[in-house]
Motif scaffolding. Sequence first.
Motif, PDB file in Angstrom:
ATOM      1  N   ARG A   1       2.249   2.487  -3.181  1.00 31.60           N
ATOM      2  CA  ARG A   1       1.334   2.923  -4.249  1.00 31.60           C
ATOM      3  C   ARG A   1       0.532   4.168  -3.891  1.00 31.60           C
ATOM      4  O   ARG A   1      -0.336   4.600  -4.649  1.00 31.60           O
ATOM      5  CB  ARG A   1       0.393   1.772  -4.618  1.00 31.60           C
ATOM      6  CG  ARG A   1       1.165   0.669  -5.340  1.00 31.60           C
ATOM      7  CD  ARG A   1       0.350  -0.568  -5.583  1.00 31.60           C
ATOM      8  NE  ARG A   1       1.122  -1.504  -6.393  1.00 31.60           N
ATOM      9  CZ  ARG A   1       1.989  -2.390  -5.894  1.00 31.60           C
ATOM     10  NH1 ARG A   1       2.196  -2.457  -4.583  1.00 31.60           N
ATOM     11  NH2 ARG A   1       2.663  -3.188  -6.700  1.00 31.60           N
ATOM     12  N   GLN A   2       0.836   4.777  -2.746  1.00 29.94           N
ATOM     13  CA  GLN A   2       0.034   5.938  -2.345  1.00 29.94           C
ATOM     14  C   GLN A   2       0.284   7.152  -3.227  1.00 29.94           C
ATOM     15  O   GLN A   2      -0.550   8.055  -3.290  1.00 29.94           O
ATOM     16  CB  GLN A   2       0.296   6.243  -0.863  1.00 29.94           C
ATOM     17  CG  GLN A   2      -0.333   5.174   0.030  1.00 29.94           C
ATOM     18  CD  GLN A   2       0.137   5.208   1.471  1.00 29.94           C
ATOM     19  OE1 GLN A   2       1.060   5.959   1.808  1.00 29.94           O
ATOM     20  NE2 GLN A   2      -0.470   4.398   2.316  1.00 29.94           N
TER      21      GLN A   2
ATOM     22  N   TYR B   1      -4.599   8.079  -1.655  1.00 33.53           N
ATOM     23  CA  TYR B   1      -5.401   7.635  -0.497  1.00 33.53           C
ATOM     24  C   TYR B   1      -6.888   7.530  -0.855  1.00 33.53           C
ATOM     25  O   TYR B   1      -7.758   7.976  -0.115  1.00 33.53           O
ATOM     26  CB  TYR B   1      -5.237   8.579   0.695  1.00 33.53           C
ATOM     27  CG  TYR B   1      -3.830   8.683   1.225  1.00 33.53           C
ATOM     28  CD1 TYR B   1      -3.264   7.663   1.982  1.00 33.53           C
ATOM     29  CD2 TYR B   1      -3.062   9.810   0.959  1.00 33.53           C
ATOM     30  CE1 TYR B   1      -1.965   7.758   2.460  1.00 33.53           C
ATOM     31  CE2 TYR B   1      -1.754   9.906   1.430  1.00 33.53           C
ATOM     32  CZ  TYR B   1      -1.220   8.883   2.179  1.00 33.53           C
ATOM     33  OH  TYR B   1       0.068   8.978   2.645  1.00 33.53           O
ATOM     34  N   ALA B   2      -7.150   6.925  -2.000  1.00 32.18           N
ATOM     35  CA  ALA B   2      -8.539   6.832  -2.457  1.00 32.18           C
ATOM     36  C   ALA B   2      -9.450   6.130  -1.455  1.00 32.18           C
ATOM     37  O   ALA B   2     -10.643   6.439  -1.354  1.00 32.18           O
ATOM     38  CB  ALA B   2      -8.578   6.101  -3.804  1.00 32.18           C
ATOM     39  N   CYS B   3      -8.863   5.176  -0.697  1.00 31.14           N
ATOM     40  CA  CYS B   3      -9.711   4.414   0.232  1.00 31.14           C
ATOM     41  C   CYS B   3     -10.184   5.254   1.402  1.00 31.14           C
ATOM     42  O   CYS B   3     -11.087   4.840   2.132  1.00 31.14           O
ATOM     43  CB  CYS B   3      -8.961   3.185   0.738  1.00 31.14           C
ATOM     44  SG  CYS B   3      -7.391   3.565   1.531  1.00 31.14           S
TER      45      CYS B   3
ATOM     46  N   TYR C   1      -8.513  -3.395   4.795  1.00 32.49           N
ATOM     47  CA  TYR C   1      -8.628  -2.927   3.407  1.00 32.49           C
ATOM     48  C   TYR C   1      -7.337  -3.210   2.648  1.00 32.49           C
ATOM     49  O   TYR C   1      -6.262  -3.032   3.212  1.00 32.49           O
ATOM     50  CB  TYR C   1      -8.919  -1.414   3.417  1.00 32.49           C
ATOM     51  CG  TYR C   1      -9.394  -0.871   2.108  1.00 32.49           C
ATOM     52  CD1 TYR C   1     -10.745  -0.811   1.802  1.00 32.49           C
ATOM     53  CD2 TYR C   1      -8.475  -0.438   1.157  1.00 32.49           C
ATOM     54  CE1 TYR C   1     -11.173  -0.323   0.580  1.00 32.49           C
ATOM     55  CE2 TYR C   1      -8.894   0.038  -0.072  1.00 32.49           C
ATOM     56  CZ  TYR C   1     -10.249   0.102  -0.346  1.00 32.49           C
ATOM     57  OH  TYR C   1     -10.677   0.582  -1.554  1.00 32.49           O
TER      58      TYR C   1
ATOM     59  N   LYS D   1      -9.618   1.668  -8.108  1.00 31.74           N
ATOM     60  CA  LYS D   1      -9.531   2.520  -6.926  1.00 31.74           C
ATOM     61  C   LYS D   1      -8.281   2.162  -6.106  1.00 31.74           C
ATOM     62  O   LYS D   1      -7.515   3.040  -5.726  1.00 31.74           O
ATOM     63  CB  LYS D   1     -10.793   2.343  -6.071  1.00 31.74           C
ATOM     64  CG  LYS D   1     -10.791   3.148  -4.795  1.00 31.74           C
ATOM     65  CD  LYS D   1     -12.124   3.012  -4.080  1.00 31.74           C
ATOM     66  CE  LYS D   1     -12.135   3.796  -2.781  1.00 31.74           C
ATOM     67  NZ  LYS D   1     -13.420   3.639  -2.080  1.00 31.74           N
ATOM     68  N   CYS D   2      -8.096   0.887  -5.808  1.00 31.71           N
ATOM     69  CA  CYS D   2      -6.915   0.443  -5.044  1.00 31.71           C
ATOM     70  C   CYS D   2      -5.982  -0.319  -5.979  1.00 31.71           C
ATOM     71  O   CYS D   2      -6.311  -1.415  -6.435  1.00 31.71           O
ATOM     72  CB  CYS D   2      -7.322  -0.441  -3.875  1.00 31.71           C
ATOM     73  SG  CYS D   2      -5.861  -1.013  -2.959  1.00 31.71           S
ATOM     74  N   PRO D   3      -4.796   0.221  -6.255  1.00 34.42           N
ATOM     75  CA  PRO D   3      -3.918  -0.371  -7.277  1.00 34.42           C
ATOM     76  C   PRO D   3      -3.034  -1.517  -6.796  1.00 34.42           C
ATOM     77  O   PRO D   3      -2.117  -1.910  -7.522  1.00 34.42           O
ATOM     78  CB  PRO D   3      -3.070   0.830  -7.710  1.00 34.42           C
ATOM     79  CG  PRO D   3      -3.016   1.725  -6.509  1.00 34.42           C
ATOM     80  CD  PRO D   3      -4.313   1.529  -5.769  1.00 34.42           C
ATOM     81  N   ILE D   4      -3.261  -2.065  -5.625  1.00 33.29           N
ATOM     82  CA  ILE D   4      -2.406  -3.169  -5.154  1.00 33.29           C
ATOM     83  C   ILE D   4      -2.772  -4.446  -5.912  1.00 33.29           C
ATOM     84  O   ILE D   4      -3.940  -4.839  -5.938  1.00 33.29           O
ATOM     85  CB  ILE D   4      -2.573  -3.413  -3.642  1.00 33.29           C
ATOM     86  CG1 ILE D   4      -2.293  -2.137  -2.847  1.00 33.29           C
ATOM     87  CG2 ILE D   4      -1.648  -4.537  -3.176  1.00 33.29           C
ATOM     88  CD1 ILE D   4      -2.539  -2.270  -1.353  1.00 33.29           C
TER      89      ILE D   4
ATOM     90  N   CYS E   1      -2.537   6.353  -5.899  1.00 36.72           N
ATOM     91  CA  CYS E   1      -3.971   6.297  -5.535  1.00 36.72           C
ATOM     92  C   CYS E   1      -4.459   7.533  -4.806  1.00 36.72           C
ATOM     93  O   CYS E   1      -5.667   7.774  -4.746  1.00 36.72           O
ATOM     94  CB  CYS E   1      -4.249   5.063  -4.689  1.00 36.72           C
ATOM     95  SG  CYS E   1      -3.615   5.216  -3.002  1.00 36.72           S
TER      96      CYS E   1
ATOM     97  N   CYS F   1       0.846  -1.203   0.000  1.00 35.22           N
ATOM     98  CA  CYS F   1       0.000   0.000   0.000  1.00 35.22           C
ATOM     99  C   CYS F   1       0.880   1.252   0.000  1.00 35.22           C
ATOM    100  O   CYS F   1       0.718   2.133  -0.845  1.00 35.22           O
ATOM    101  CB  CYS F   1      -0.904  -0.034   1.233  1.00 35.22           C
ATOM    102  SG  CYS F   1      -1.600   1.548   1.709  1.00 35.22           S
TER     103      CYS F   1
HETATM  104  S1  SF4 Z   1      -6.334   2.772  -2.068  1.00 32.83           S
HETATM  105 FE1  SF4 Z   1      -5.098   0.911  -1.734  1.00 32.83          FE
HETATM  106  S2  SF4 Z   1      -2.973   1.566  -2.183  1.00 32.83           S
HETATM  107 FE2  SF4 Z   1      -4.189   3.418  -1.870  1.00 32.83          FE
HETATM  108  S3  SF4 Z   1      -3.928   3.937   0.308  1.00 32.83           S
HETATM  109 FE3  SF4 Z   1      -5.800   2.686   0.124  1.00 32.83          FE
HETATM  110  S4  SF4 Z   1      -5.115   0.568   0.490  1.00 32.83           S
HETATM  111 FE4  SF4 Z   1      -3.297   1.797   0.019  1.00 32.83          FE
END
Ligand code: SF4
Length: 203
Positions: free
Chosen positions: A21-22, A27-29, A85, A104-107, A25, A18
């Motif tokens: 990859r911030q 911090y989309a979550c 998450y 949304k989450c690129p992991i 993203c 995570c």
């Molecule tokens: S969207 Fe995924 S990669 Fe981005 S902060 Fe949230 S958990 Fe981490």
Amino acid sequence: MINTGCTVLKEDGVLTACTNRQGLCGYACCQFGEGNWIMLLPGEYELALQQGLKMDHLDCENKQHAVCRSPCQTGDLKPIDCAWYPLFPANRDATKFLVADHRKCPIPNRELIEKMMATHVSALAWERRYPGSLGQMVASSRHFVGYMPFPYKIENGTVTNMTAEEMQAISLPKEFPRNYICKEWMHVESGYTAIATPEDNEE
Ligand code: SF4
Ligand code: SF4
């Protein structure tokens, strides 16, 4: 997120996959403009109060349903849902999972297998502490927005692939639109779909 909150289990849920990859993203979550929400597990709200964790950053509709209005910081409750998450248990044994839409989450899914095992252990521990909670959580998660079936499961203690039928059985009624673009992402990057990242597709 360095100065982050802490769960009632004294975990911060920080994951290297995570953190790496911030920058993409954004911090989309931690944004809640798409109808998504945070589930507080049965008993979690009361435990957070007992532990003196602050919840001012959360807008709680009730003791199980919240959205977050500002970044959690040291001394704040980080809900277990946030720490789990982008995964969430999808059955009562916590052997099958939902995963956040990868637009949304690129992991990549394959970097989440270890987290799946840890979430399995954590969910079963919560069930032992609050019997019946996993069934309630799975039922409530049917109202989640922005999750897809995770393509791996735990069977006889080992990791294996889900079948197409199993994936279909846990898919949620509400998905992001076909043309969804996450507005929090810092830049446009191609190859991300609802179910996979470019790294997943290299397999
Ligand atoms: S969207 Fe995924 S990669 Fe981005 S902060 Fe949230 S958990 Fe981490
Ligand atoms: S509590 Fe809020 S800021 Fe903290 S991880 Fe959850 S959504 Fe993000």
